[in-house]
Design a protein around this motif. Structure first.
Motif, short mmCIF file in Angstrom:
data_model
loop_
_atom_site.label_atom_id
_atom_site.label_comp_id
_atom_site.label_asym_id
_atom_site.label_seq_id
_atom_site.Cartn_x
_atom_site.Cartn_y
_atom_site.Cartn_z
N PHE A 253 2.53 -5.66 -1.30
CA PHE A 253 2.01 -4.32 -1.19
C PHE A 253 2.99 -3.35 -1.93
CE2 PHE A 253 0.80 -6.47 2.75
CZ PHE A 253 -0.39 -6.12 2.91
N LYS A 254 2.36 -2.72 -2.91
CA LYS A 254 3.11 -1.77 -3.79
C LYS A 254 2.92 -0.33 -3.37
CE LYS A 254 2.85 -4.71 -8.09
NZ LYS A 254 4.47 -4.83 -8.04
N ASN A 255 4.17 0.15 -3.03
CA ASN A 255 4.16 1.57 -2.47
C ASN A 255 4.05 2.73 -3.58
OD1 ASN A 255 4.56 3.87 -0.93
ND2 ASN A 255 6.19 3.07 0.15
N ASN B 276 10.90 9.80 2.15
CA ASN B 276 9.87 9.27 3.14
C ASN B 276 10.45 8.17 3.95
OD1 ASN B 276 8.20 11.66 2.47
ND2 ASN B 276 6.99 10.16 1.04
N LYS B 277 9.80 7.75 5.07
CA LYS B 277 9.95 6.58 5.56
C LYS B 277 8.59 5.99 5.83
CE LYS B 277 13.86 7.91 8.99
NZ LYS B 277 14.22 7.86 10.14
N TYR B 278 8.76 4.76 5.78
CA TYR B 278 7.23 3.99 5.73
C TYR B 278 7.25 3.00 6.76
CZ TYR B 278 7.16 6.23 1.22
OH TYR B 278 7.29 7.18 0.13
N TYR B 279 6.04 3.13 7.54
CA TYR B 279 5.90 1.88 8.63
C TYR B 279 4.81 1.29 8.15
CZ TYR B 279 8.89 5.28 10.84
OH TYR B 279 9.89 6.20 11.41
N TYR B 280 4.89 -0.19 8.41
CA TYR B 280 3.83 -0.98 7.99
C TYR B 280 3.28 -1.77 9.27
CZ TYR B 280 5.01 -0.37 3.04
OH TYR B 280 5.31 0.11 1.80
N ASP B 281 2.01 -1.80 9.44
CA ASP B 281 1.36 -2.79 10.65
C ASP B 281 0.59 -3.72 9.61
OD1 ASP B 281 0.05 -3.98 12.56
OD2 ASP B 281 -0.44 -2.36 13.65
N PHE B 282 0.97 -4.87 9.62
CA PHE B 282 0.19 -5.85 8.83
C PHE B 282 -0.99 -6.30 9.47
CE2 PHE B 282 4.67 -6.39 7.56
CZ PHE B 282 4.33 -5.99 6.12
N VAL C 299 -4.65 -3.39 7.50
CA VAL C 299 -3.25 -3.16 7.12
C VAL C 299 -3.02 -1.76 7.13
CG1 VAL C 299 -1.15 -3.52 5.69
CG2 VAL C 299 -2.98 -5.21 5.89
N ARG C 300 -1.97 -0.99 7.90
CA ARG C 300 -1.86 0.30 7.90
C ARG C 300 -0.27 0.46 7.38
NH1 ARG C 300 -4.73 -0.86 12.66
NH2 ARG C 300 -6.68 0.52 12.81
N MET C 301 -0.34 1.49 6.39
CA MET C 301 0.97 2.14 6.34
C MET C 301 1.07 3.66 6.59
SD MET C 301 2.86 2.45 2.59
CE MET C 301 1.93 3.83 1.82
N VAL C 302 2.07 3.95 7.20
CA VAL C 302 2.15 5.47 7.59
C VAL C 302 3.47 5.78 6.95
CG1 VAL C 302 2.78 6.89 9.40
CG2 VAL C 302 1.45 5.08 9.95
N ALA C 303 3.03 6.99 6.07
CA ALA C 303 4.41 7.65 5.27
C ALA C 303 4.59 8.78 6.11
CB ALA C 303 3.73 7.85 3.74
N GLU C 304 5.99 8.94 6.25
CA GLU C 304 6.42 10.10 7.15
C GLU C 304 7.64 10.59 6.73
OE1 GLU C 304 6.47 9.85 12.10
OE2 GLU C 304 8.46 9.58 11.26
N ASN C 305 7.65 12.32 6.89
CA ASN C 305 8.57 12.85 6.43
C ASN C 305 8.76 14.05 7.66
OD1 ASN C 305 7.07 14.89 5.56
ND2 ASN C 305 7.30 14.74 3.32
N LYS D 129 -2.55 5.23 5.41
CA LYS D 129 -3.45 4.47 4.40
C LYS D 129 -3.76 3.00 4.97
CE LYS D 129 -5.32 3.90 0.40
NZ LYS D 129 -6.46 4.84 -0.08
N GLU D 130 -4.94 2.63 4.81
CA GLU D 130 -5.35 1.41 5.56
C GLU D 130 -6.21 0.50 4.25
OE1 GLU D 130 -7.99 2.14 8.77
OE2 GLU D 130 -6.64 2.54 9.99
N TRP D 131 -5.99 -0.71 4.42
CA TRP D 131 -6.52 -1.76 3.70
C TRP D 131 -7.01 -2.84 4.53
CZ3 TRP D 131 -1.75 0.23 2.96
CH2 TRP D 131 -1.39 0.88 1.58
N ARG D 132 -8.32 -3.37 4.12
CA ARG D 132 -8.70 -4.69 4.72
C ARG D 132 -8.55 -5.88 3.77
NH1 ARG D 132 -12.83 -5.35 8.59
NH2 ARG D 132 -13.45 -3.25 8.51
N ILE D 133 -7.95 -6.97 4.58
CA ILE D 133 -7.54 -7.92 3.84
C ILE D 133 -8.22 -9.15 4.41
CG2 ILE D 133 -5.97 -9.78 3.17
CD1 ILE D 133 -4.08 -7.37 2.75
#
Length: 267
Positions: free
Chosen positions: A7-9, A16-22, A50-56, A63-67
């Motif tokens: 995953f390329k951010n 920012n902080k980034y939280y990944y849920d695979f 897959v969810r990535m949460v960008a937070e500040n 952002k979500e992706w389907r794999i």
């Protein structure tokens, strides 16, 4: 599966902080834009969100992706019958493709012949026209990956029988020394037929002709360790010339006591 995903951010900003849920029960947390890698293992076809949460300090964004990950159920199996692993050229091998889970195959027979593609399992024949040891490679493909398996076959040259003799003409009792000019094969065995109901398995035999025939046909059979055989036959190869017999007649045959009489001797 196992399926490695990077995953390329590409999010803007540096605080920012980034939280990944695979989506498979595992998570990760990052404080920079470095790439994140994750490996998925499945036994059945599975979709992951897959969810990535960008937070500040101001807000957050998701952002979500389907794999979709497919199981690795491809089992390549390449078989060769025991009696076909070795043979004499030309040698045909029936390769047995008993693979499962693959949608395409490629065969490299190791002898410089073109790559042969197939799309279903089954028998794949190939004929080797020259001798040597050949590594056969079968590559199986499906949507996930490719797997290669190999087998080795050995092809021996056919023996080529040939011979000559130190003498091919003589009188009864002629002793002949045969020279073996056979080529090809390894550990060949030989069978000589001298044409007079006598035989020999020597490499280069010596034989004495004592029969009453004038001509003798000689044959040589060469057999290698795989029982591949060839033979050469030379008709009327040995000639036995009968010894001369002295004989003559006197004409006239009657004894005549006449001085200075001329006799004719007829051979």
């Amino acid at each position: 599966s196992p399926f490695k995903v990077t995953f390329k951010n590409t999010s803007p900003g540096t605080s920012n902080k980034y939280y990944y849920d695979f989506g498979d029960g595992t998570t990760d947390e990052k404080t920079d834009n470095a790439d994140v890698q994750h490996i998925y293992n499945v036994t059945t076809t599975t979709d992951f969100i897959v969810r990535m949460v960008a937070e500040n300090n101001c807000d957050n964004d998701v952002k979500e992706w389907r794999i979709r990950v497919f199981p690795q159920n491809m089992i390549p199996v390449l078989g060769v019958k025991l009696d076909e692993i070795r043979g004499c050229a030309p040698h045909t091998v029936n390769f047995e493709n008993n693979s499962t889970g693959a949608s395409r195959f490629e065969f490299d027979f190791g002898d410089g012949s073109p790559i042969q593609p197939t799309f279903v399992p089954g028998i794949v024949p190939h004929t080797y026209t020259r001798s040597g040891k050949f590594t056969v490679t079968m590559t199986a493909y499906n949507i996930c990956s490719e797997i290669t398996v190999t087998k080795e076959v050995e092809v021996l040259p056919q023996p080529v029988a040939d011979f000559e003799a130190d003498k091919i003409l003589g009188c009864p009792g002629l002793v002949v020394k045969f020279k073996n000019n056979s080529v090809g094969g390894l550990s060949n065995s030989y069978l000589w037929d001298f044409g007079d109901n006598n035989f020999s398995s020597d490499f280069e035999p010596t034989h004495t002709y004592t029969g009453d025939k004038e001509y003798y046909t000689v044959k040589l059979i060469a057999t290698n360790q795989l029982t591949c055989k060839t033979e050469v036959e030379k008709p009327q190869f040995i000639r036995i010339v009968p010894p001369p017999v002295a004989a003559f007649d006197v004409v006239p045959s009657t004894v005549i006591s006449i001085p200075d009489y001329t006799f004719n001797f007829e051979d």
